[in-house]
Design an enzyme around this catalytic site. Structure first.
Site, short mmCIF file in Angstrom:
data_model
loop_
_atom_site.label_atom_id
_atom_site.label_comp_id
_atom_site.label_asym_id
_atom_site.label_seq_id
_atom_site.Cartn_x
_atom_site.Cartn_y
_atom_site.Cartn_z
N ASN A 8 0.77 -1.08 0.09
CA ASN A 8 -0.07 -0.04 -0.05
C ASN A 8 0.70 1.12 0.04
OD1 ASN A 8 -2.69 1.25 -0.08
ND2 ASN A 8 -3.12 0.55 2.02
N HIS A 44 -14.57 -4.63 10.68
CA HIS A 44 -14.37 -3.35 11.30
C HIS A 44 -15.64 -2.54 11.42
CE1 HIS A 44 -9.91 -2.99 9.37
NE2 HIS A 44 -10.33 -3.94 9.89
N ARG A 88 -13.97 -5.13 15.22
CA ARG A 88 -12.88 -4.20 15.57
C ARG A 88 -13.78 -2.81 15.71
NH1 ARG A 88 -7.84 -1.88 12.25
NH2 ARG A 88 -9.46 -0.21 11.59
N TYR A 143 -7.89 7.56 12.53
CA TYR A 143 -7.32 6.24 11.82
C TYR A 143 -8.77 5.49 12.09
CZ TYR A 143 -6.36 1.38 11.10
OH TYR A 143 -6.24 0.42 10.82
N ASP A 168 -7.59 -1.15 17.26
CA ASP A 168 -6.15 -0.97 16.94
C ASP A 168 -5.89 0.42 17.38
OD1 ASP A 168 -4.01 -0.75 15.26
OD2 ASP A 168 -5.14 -1.62 13.47
N HIS A 210 -2.69 1.38 16.22
CA HIS A 210 -2.02 1.73 15.23
C HIS A 210 -0.37 2.30 15.34
CE1 HIS A 210 -1.87 2.41 10.44
NE2 HIS A 210 -2.67 1.50 10.62
N GLU A 256 -4.52 -3.80 19.50
CA GLU A 256 -3.18 -4.18 18.51
C GLU A 256 -2.45 -2.85 18.31
OE1 GLU A 256 -5.43 -4.91 14.88
OE2 GLU A 256 -3.95 -4.34 13.67
N GLU A 284 1.61 -6.60 11.76
CA GLU A 284 1.33 -6.53 10.25
C GLU A 284 2.08 -5.68 9.49
OE1 GLU A 284 -2.31 -3.96 10.96
OE2 GLU A 284 -1.52 -2.20 10.26
N ARG A 313 0.45 -10.88 13.81
CA ARG A 313 -0.42 -10.42 12.59
C ARG A 313 -0.08 -10.76 11.20
NH1 ARG A 313 -4.76 -8.12 12.10
NH2 ARG A 313 -4.39 -6.26 11.50
N HIS A 330 -3.41 -10.08 9.15
CA HIS A 330 -3.85 -8.98 8.66
C HIS A 330 -4.68 -9.22 7.47
CE1 HIS A 330 -1.95 -4.96 6.58
NE2 HIS A 330 -3.24 -4.70 7.22
N ASP A 390 -5.98 -3.62 1.62
CA ASP A 390 -4.84 -3.70 0.77
C ASP A 390 -4.57 -5.04 0.42
OD1 ASP A 390 -4.55 -2.52 3.69
OD2 ASP A 390 -2.52 -2.86 3.14
N GLU A 440 -8.77 -11.15 10.30
CA GLU A 440 -9.27 -9.96 9.70
C GLU A 440 -9.86 -9.97 8.46
OE1 GLU A 440 -6.43 -6.75 9.54
OE2 GLU A 440 -7.76 -5.28 9.72
N TRP A 474 1.78 7.20 12.04
CA TRP A 474 0.39 7.08 11.63
C TRP A 474 -0.06 5.88 11.81
CZ3 TRP A 474 -1.91 3.94 7.85
CH2 TRP A 474 -3.37 4.01 7.72
O1 KDG Z 1 -2.06 -0.52 4.51
C1 KDG Z 1 -2.16 -0.29 5.58
C2 KDG Z 1 -3.44 -0.77 6.40
O2 KDG Z 1 -3.35 -2.04 5.81
C3 KDG Z 1 -3.44 -0.68 7.72
O3 KDG Z 1 -3.65 0.51 8.33
C4 KDG Z 1 -4.64 -1.67 8.34
O4 KDG Z 1 -3.88 -1.46 10.39
C5 KDG Z 1 -4.70 -2.27 9.73
C6 KDG Z 1 -5.55 -3.00 10.17
O5 KDG Z 1 -5.29 -3.52 11.28
O6 KDG Z 1 -6.29 -3.45 9.33
MG MG Z 2 -3.72 -2.62 12.47
#
Ligand code: KDG
Ligand code: MG
Length: 403
Positions: A37, A122, A147, A159, A211, A213, A237, A263, A284, A313, A317, A340, A403
């Site tokens: 991605n 999600h 999630r 996010y 998550d 992140h 996560e 991930e 993940r 994961h 993407d 997921e 991010w």
């Molecule tokens: O490309 C980045 C995403 O796959 C990510 O932000 C998704 O964190 C993610 C998740 O847990 O699905």
């Molecule tokens: Mg994630």
């Protein structure tokens, strides 16, 4: 059976996907997901310029030897670009082997260990009422694990939170990444109340995940884990940046909320300390980005020694090819945890017709030979690559953050 043709297909049916297509001298086709991605074209070049020419003429049955040849043979090892490219080759070769044997890949991996792979999806809301409605909607679809991500008062885009009616998609089309503002203290004040409200509304049964992140300091993450303990999360996560196992060690010492990470990992070496020292409960990694089915099986076997389960994961993407690869592995390993599942747009499913299916909260890879995914090339060609990037995050004072 030799590899006769290697081609990289780039398509953007709403979001970008890179797919490696291998064809053997017997006319058997295999597909591998090579999507990274926001850095898609780097993998395209790695495959087209440096890997495809080496594959022509190789024995398509020699999956492990080809993996070693590409990994060790490059001298420069690891990293997301190389490991995504190697993953695509590996997955395409497993697809071919399955088709040649007339068996779904999970049968070649030892056969099913369960009836299906428990899936989480999600749900998000800009505010609490919107989130409660979204979670109720996912449970009504049959998901038993959700999630939950919520907007934070006084913060803009957050996010995981969809801004319109559609599903959340972080990669924005355009020549530069979007910039988001992040405030960890505002977030930490809000999240425990969100999960208290979710438990009050939905009771103890549904599995709830969240998550972070990779955005918190170890101490902030430890406090969040503790604050969430009464709400019994399935997992929390990516609480801290993934490259720092000692941060997780600190978090682990202060909370019994289950943790997940991985991930962004690409090799077993990225996971080794975390797995051997039991710093998380779920790992993940997935075949895409992590060296394919062959390498992920090794990582999950190492995880099993520490009673750590898989939590592959499966964001948008991960293409349907990558998703299928994860499901074949998930069905066949003893220490499967959860998968997921962020379903793709119907157009993506049209470009990649697939045999895997969702029912009663679980995913099953299906019983077609190989991975059970194909590629509609004429349709793919009608949706050419569009530059797109994941956002970047800045703190309120402008400092660049994770991010
Ligand atoms: O490309 C980045 C995403 O796959 C990510 O932000 C998704 O964190 C993610 C998740 O847990 O699905
Ligand atoms: Mg994630």
């Amino acid at each position: 059976m030799r590899i006769e043709h290697a081609e990289v297909v780039v398509t953007s049916p709403g979001r970008n996907f890179v797919t490696l297509k291998l064809v053997t001298s017997d006319g058997v086709t295999g597909y591998g997901d090579a999507t990274l991605n926001g850095r898609e074209l780097a993998v395209v070049s790695y495959l087209r310029d440096h890997v495809a020419p080496l594959l022509i003429g190789r024995d398509a049955h020699r999956i492990e030897d080809t993996w070693q040849y590409l990994y060790r043979g490059a001298y420069w090892r690891g990293g997301p670009v190389a490991m995504t490219a190697i993953a695509a080759v590996d997955v395409a070769l497993w697809d071919i082997k399955g088709k040649v044997c007339g068996l779904p890949v999970y049968q070649l991996l030892g056969g099913a260990c369960r009836d299906g792979c428990l899936a989480y999806t999600h749900a998000s809301g800009r505010d609490l009422p919107e989130l409660l409605e979204a979670v109720a909607g996912k449970l009504a679809l049959g998901y038993r694990a959700v999630r939950a991500q919520a907007g934070v008062p006084d913060l803009g885009k957050v996010y995981g939170v969809a801004t319109g009616d559609g599903a959340y998609e972080p990669a924005g089309r355009g020549a530069r990444p979007d910039e988001e503002v992040w405030d960890s203290r505002a977030y930490l004040r809000h999240v425990p109340d969100v999960f208290a409200a979710l438990r009050e509304q939905f009771g103890p049964e549904p599995a709830l995940l969240h998550d972070v992140h990779h955005r918190l300091t170890p101490l902030q993450a430890a406090r969040l884990g503790r604050a969430l303990e009464p709400h019994d999360l399935f997992w929390l996560e990516d609480v801290t940046p993934a490259e720092d196992p000692d941060a997780l060690r600190l978090v682990r010492g202060h909370t019994v909320t289950p943790l997940a990470i991985g991930e962004v990992f690409n090799t077993i070496w990225d996971c080794r300390t975390i797995l051997q020292d039991r710093l998380v409960d779920y790992i993940r990694v997935k075949p895409s980005h992590t060296g394919g089915i062959s390498h992920v099986r090794r990582i999950l076997a190492l995880a099993e020694l520490s009673q750590i389960r898989s939590g592959c994961h499966g964001a948008t993407d991960i293409s349907p090819v990558g998703m299928a690869a994860a499901l074949h592995v998930g069905l066949a390993i003893a220490n499967f945890g959860i998968q997921e599942h962020q379903p793709h747009d119907p157009l993506v499913d049209e470009v990649f017709p697939h045999a895997y299916r969702f029912a009663d909260g679980s995913l099953h890879p299906g019983d077609e030979p190989g991975l059970g995914v194909s590629l509609d090339e004429p349709l793919a060609a009608r949706h050419p690559y569009v530059a797109a990037y994941l956002p970047v995050a800045r703190l309120v004072d402008g400092t660049l953050h994770d991010w």
